[in-house]
Design a protein around this motif. Structure first.
Motif, PDB file in Angstrom:
ATOM      1  N   ASP A  16      65.445 111.411  79.233  1.00 51.12           N
ATOM      2  CA  ASP A  16      65.831 111.351  80.641  1.00 51.12           C
ATOM      3  C   ASP A  16      67.356 111.307  80.659  1.00 51.12           C
ATOM      4  N   SER A  17      67.966 112.372  81.157  1.00 45.14           N
ATOM      5  CA  SER A  17      69.426 112.485  81.097  1.00 45.14           C
ATOM      6  C   SER A  17      70.138 111.848  82.283  1.00 45.14           C
ATOM      7  N   LYS A  18      69.382 111.260  83.230  1.00 40.20           N
ATOM      8  CA  LYS A  18      70.000 110.641  84.411  1.00 40.20           C
ATOM      9  C   LYS A  18      69.605 109.171  84.514  1.00 40.20           C
ATOM     10  N   PHE A  19      69.868 108.450  83.443  1.00 42.78           N
ATOM     11  CA  PHE A  19      69.488 107.047  83.377  1.00 42.78           C
ATOM     12  C   PHE A  19      70.705 106.180  83.714  1.00 42.78           C
ATOM     13  N   ASP A  20      70.976 106.025  85.011  1.00 41.84           N
ATOM     14  CA  ASP A  20      72.095 105.223  85.494  1.00 41.84           C
ATOM     15  C   ASP A  20      71.555 103.925  86.105  1.00 41.84           C
ATOM     16  N   PHE A  21      72.317 102.851  85.993  1.00 41.80           N
ATOM     17  CA  PHE A  21      71.808 101.564  86.481  1.00 41.80           C
ATOM     18  C   PHE A  21      72.939 100.563  86.649  1.00 41.80           C
ATOM     19  N   GLU A  22      72.617  99.483  87.338  1.00 44.94           N
ATOM     20  CA  GLU A  22      73.531  98.338  87.484  1.00 44.94           C
ATOM     21  C   GLU A  22      72.953  97.172  86.703  1.00 44.94           C
ATOM     22  N   TYR A  23      73.808  96.470  85.966  1.00 46.91           N
ATOM     23  CA  TYR A  23      73.335  95.352  85.148  1.00 46.91           C
ATOM     24  C   TYR A  23      74.441  94.329  84.976  1.00 46.91           C
ATOM     25  N   THR A  24      74.097  93.051  85.179  1.00 40.13           N
ATOM     26  CA  THR A  24      75.003  91.932  84.937  1.00 40.13           C
ATOM     27  C   THR A  24      74.462  91.136  83.762  1.00 40.13           C
ATOM     28  N   GLU A  25      75.294  90.869  82.798  1.00 42.34           N
ATOM     29  CA  GLU A  25      74.830  90.190  81.591  1.00 42.34           C
ATOM     30  C   GLU A  25      74.128  88.872  81.921  1.00 42.34           C
ATOM     31  N   PHE A  26      73.007  88.653  81.240  1.00 44.81           N
ATOM     32  CA  PHE A  26      72.177  87.451  81.347  1.00 44.81           C
ATOM     33  C   PHE A  26      71.349  87.381  82.631  1.00 44.81           C
ATOM     34  N   GLU A  27      71.431  88.402  83.485  1.00 47.54           N
ATOM     35  CA  GLU A  27      70.587  88.354  84.674  1.00 47.54           C
ATOM     36  C   GLU A  27      69.119  88.485  84.288  1.00 47.54           C
ATOM     37  N   GLU A  28      68.264  87.856  85.060  1.00 46.85           N
ATOM     38  CA  GLU A  28      66.829  87.947  84.815  1.00 46.85           C
ATOM     39  C   GLU A  28      66.335  89.320  85.272  1.00 46.85           C
ATOM     40  N   LEU A  29      65.587  89.973  84.409  1.00 47.75           N
ATOM     41  CA  LEU A  29      65.062  91.288  84.744  1.00 47.75           C
ATOM     42  C   LEU A  29      63.728  91.124  85.459  1.00 47.75           C
ATOM     43  N   ILE A  30      63.726  91.473  86.729  1.00 47.99           N
ATOM     44  CA  ILE A  30      62.538  91.293  87.570  1.00 47.99           C
ATOM     45  C   ILE A  30      62.104  92.639  88.114  1.00 47.99           C
ATOM     46  N   PHE A  31      60.805  92.890  88.049  1.00 46.07           N
ATOM     47  CA  PHE A  31      60.257  94.136  88.587  1.00 46.07           C
ATOM     48  C   PHE A  31      59.261  93.825  89.691  1.00 46.07           C
ATOM     49  N   ASN A  32      59.437  94.486  90.844  1.00 50.70           N
ATOM     50  CA  ASN A  32      58.507  94.358  91.963  1.00 50.70           C
ATOM     51  C   ASN A  32      57.934  95.745  92.251  1.00 50.70           C
ATOM     52  N   PRO A  33      56.644  95.959  91.990  1.00 55.84           N
ATOM     53  CA  PRO A  33      56.064  97.303  92.175  1.00 55.84           C
ATOM     54  C   PRO A  33      56.048  97.764  93.624  1.00 55.84           C
TER      55      PRO A  33
ATOM     56  N   LYS B 278      58.705  97.228  95.785  1.00 56.35           N
ATOM     57  CA  LYS B 278      60.051  97.290  96.370  1.00 56.35           C
ATOM     58  C   LYS B 278      61.065  97.734  95.317  1.00 56.35           C
ATOM     59  N   PHE B 279      61.977  98.613  95.705  1.00 53.50           N
ATOM     60  CA  PHE B 279      63.035  99.052  94.808  1.00 53.50           C
ATOM     61  C   PHE B 279      64.056  97.935  94.637  1.00 53.50           C
ATOM     62  N   SER B 280      64.556  97.765  93.420  1.00 54.61           N
ATOM     63  CA  SER B 280      65.448  96.640  93.110  1.00 54.61           C
ATOM     64  C   SER B 280      66.881  96.861  93.571  1.00 54.61           C
ATOM     65  N   ASN B 281      67.242  98.124  93.859  1.00 52.71           N
ATOM     66  CA  ASN B 281      68.615  98.523  94.189  1.00 52.71           C
ATOM     67  C   ASN B 281      69.545  98.472  92.983  1.00 52.71           C
ATOM     68  N   LYS B 282      68.980  98.249  91.802  1.00 51.80           N
ATOM     69  CA  LYS B 282      69.779  98.277  90.576  1.00 51.80           C
ATOM     70  C   LYS B 282      69.300  99.351  89.604  1.00 51.80           C
ATOM     71  N   ASN B 283      68.080  99.791  89.767  1.00 52.87           N
ATOM     72  CA  ASN B 283      67.508 100.940  89.055  1.00 52.87           C
ATOM     73  C   ASN B 283      67.005 100.636  87.647  1.00 52.87           C
ATOM     74  N   LEU B 284      67.518  99.609  86.985  1.00 57.35           N
ATOM     75  CA  LEU B 284      67.190  99.381  85.582  1.00 57.35           C
ATOM     76  C   LEU B 284      65.705  99.074  85.384  1.00 57.35           C
ATOM     77  N   THR B 285      65.217  98.023  86.043  1.00 59.01           N
ATOM     78  CA  THR B 285      63.824  97.655  85.850  1.00 59.01           C
ATOM     79  C   THR B 285      62.884  98.680  86.487  1.00 59.01           C
ATOM     80  N   ASP B 286      63.333  99.333  87.533  1.00 63.12           N
ATOM     81  CA  ASP B 286      62.492 100.333  88.192  1.00 63.12           C
ATOM     82  C   ASP B 286      62.249 101.521  87.263  1.00 63.12           C
ATOM     83  N   ALA B 287      63.330 102.038  86.675  1.00 64.67           N
ATOM     84  CA  ALA B 287      63.190 103.185  85.781  1.00 64.67           C
ATOM     85  C   ALA B 287      62.391 102.825  84.536  1.00 64.67           C
TER      86      ALA B 287
ATOM     87  N   GLN C  75      54.144 105.424  92.717  1.00 68.23           N
ATOM     88  CA  GLN C  75      54.581 104.498  93.760  1.00 68.23           C
ATOM     89  C   GLN C  75      55.995 103.984  93.477  1.00 68.23           C
ATOM     90  N   ILE C  76      56.284 103.727  92.205  1.00 68.73           N
ATOM     91  CA  ILE C  76      57.629 103.289  91.826  1.00 68.73           C
ATOM     92  C   ILE C  76      58.643 104.365  92.183  1.00 68.73           C
TER      93      ILE C  76
END
Length: 300
Positions: free
Chosen positions: A110-127, A129-138, A168-169
């Motif tokens: 996947d050549s378009k794997f862009d995301f927002e991430y802050t070190e040590f943040e908890e990675l939470i996925f909600n099936p 709702k979109f997280s607005n950060k893209n990391l856990t969603d992708a 759905q994601i």
């Protein structure tokens, strides 16, 4: 009493671990990014590994030998504060019955794997709702895509529920600031991929995954010639995709990217089969001409 509590806790922990679906390795390659703070990438690597391997993604129980072995390689190509640009390479495999061999199921990028991430943040996925950060969603999208692909190799269209979760994601992510989701992003976007997987015209390819693996490879130890016939017959049904506009049908490309070397080994020697190798070559050359040097060397 304390020893008993510790034993119970240990047993519960082992049951929980064995129930998870993945044995995944996550690697973050940040060699293209300048800067002194490399710790954030190591933290990201561990956090994603824990996210994939310890989350309970389905209601099914997976024994240790049933866990899906997968590799996620994230290549960071740019960084601006907490925003990252990158590519994601995914490889998965599944065991073949009564053997020590593992069959590759996925090997693509996947050549378009862009995301927002802050070190040590908890990675939470909600099936829902979109997280607005893209990391856990992708990552969750690909987790369910992998689950669906794996299930399809064991049961006819067995992965449908997982594919629908992935769809759905993708729907949740439409209209976000992050690319790679919309069908407007091309035939390799996540949205286009999962919509094509669930199209009625893709049932042929999904059935091939079952015939190739469950009826073919899994029977190799019992009757190699019969298993090769099953695999060859499944490949012949790919001719369905010669009739129509499937030149940009990404699920087909994904199949060939994972399977070309394996097909060459299966039809490169060993027990003779009774398949029409000429027709198979013709079909494979028509659908995947870039691999013609591989297809032309196939033998019964």
């Amino acid at each position: 009493m304390m020893k008993m509590k510790a034993l119970v806790a240990s047993l519960l922990f082992s049951i929980t671990i064995s129930a998870q679906e993945f044995l995944a390795t996550v690697t973050v390659d940040f060699s293209q990014v300048q800067g002194s703070n490399t710790q954030v990438f190591q933290t990201l690597e561990k956090s994603l590994s824990d996210f994939i391997n310890t989350t309970k993604w389905t209601d099914n129980r997976y024994k240790i030998h049933e866990k899906i072995e997968s590799n996620f390689l994230i290549i960071i190509t740019g960084r601006n504060g907490n925003f990252y640009n990158g590519r994601l390479q995914i490889q998965t495999r599944r065991p073949v019955f009564n053997s020590t061999y593992y069959s590759p199921i996925l090997n693509f990028v996947d050549s378009k794997f862009d995301f927002e991430y802050t070190e040590f943040e908890e990675l939470i996925f909600n099936p829902r709702k979109f997280s607005n950060k893209n990391l856990t969603d992708a990552m969750a999208f690909y987790v369910y895509y992998i689950l669906g692909m794996d299930a399809d190799t064991f049961q006819l269209e067995g992965g449908t529920s997982h594919f629908k979760t992935a769809q759905q994601i993708a729907t949740n992510a439409m209209g976000s600031q992050f690319g790679g989701w919309s069908e407007m992003d091309g035939n390799k976007s996540r949205g286009t991929l999962i919509n094509n997987v669930l199209k009625p015209t893709n049932k042929t390819l999904r059935n091939i995954y079952y015939q190739y693996h469950r009826v073919g490879l899994d029977q190799m130890s019992d009757n190699e010639s019969k298993a090769k016939n099953a695999i060859g017959n499944s490949l012949e049904t790919l001719s369905f995709y010669q009739r129509g506009n499937y030149a940009l049908f990404y699920p087909l490309d994904i199949f060939f990217m994972a399977k070309k070397d394996e097909i060459a080994k299966i039809f490169g020697g060993g027990m003779m089969s009774s398949v029409n190798i000429g027709e198979i070559k013709e079909t494979l050359n028509a659908l995947s001409p870039t691999n013609s040097s591989t297809w032309n060397n196939l033998k019964k």
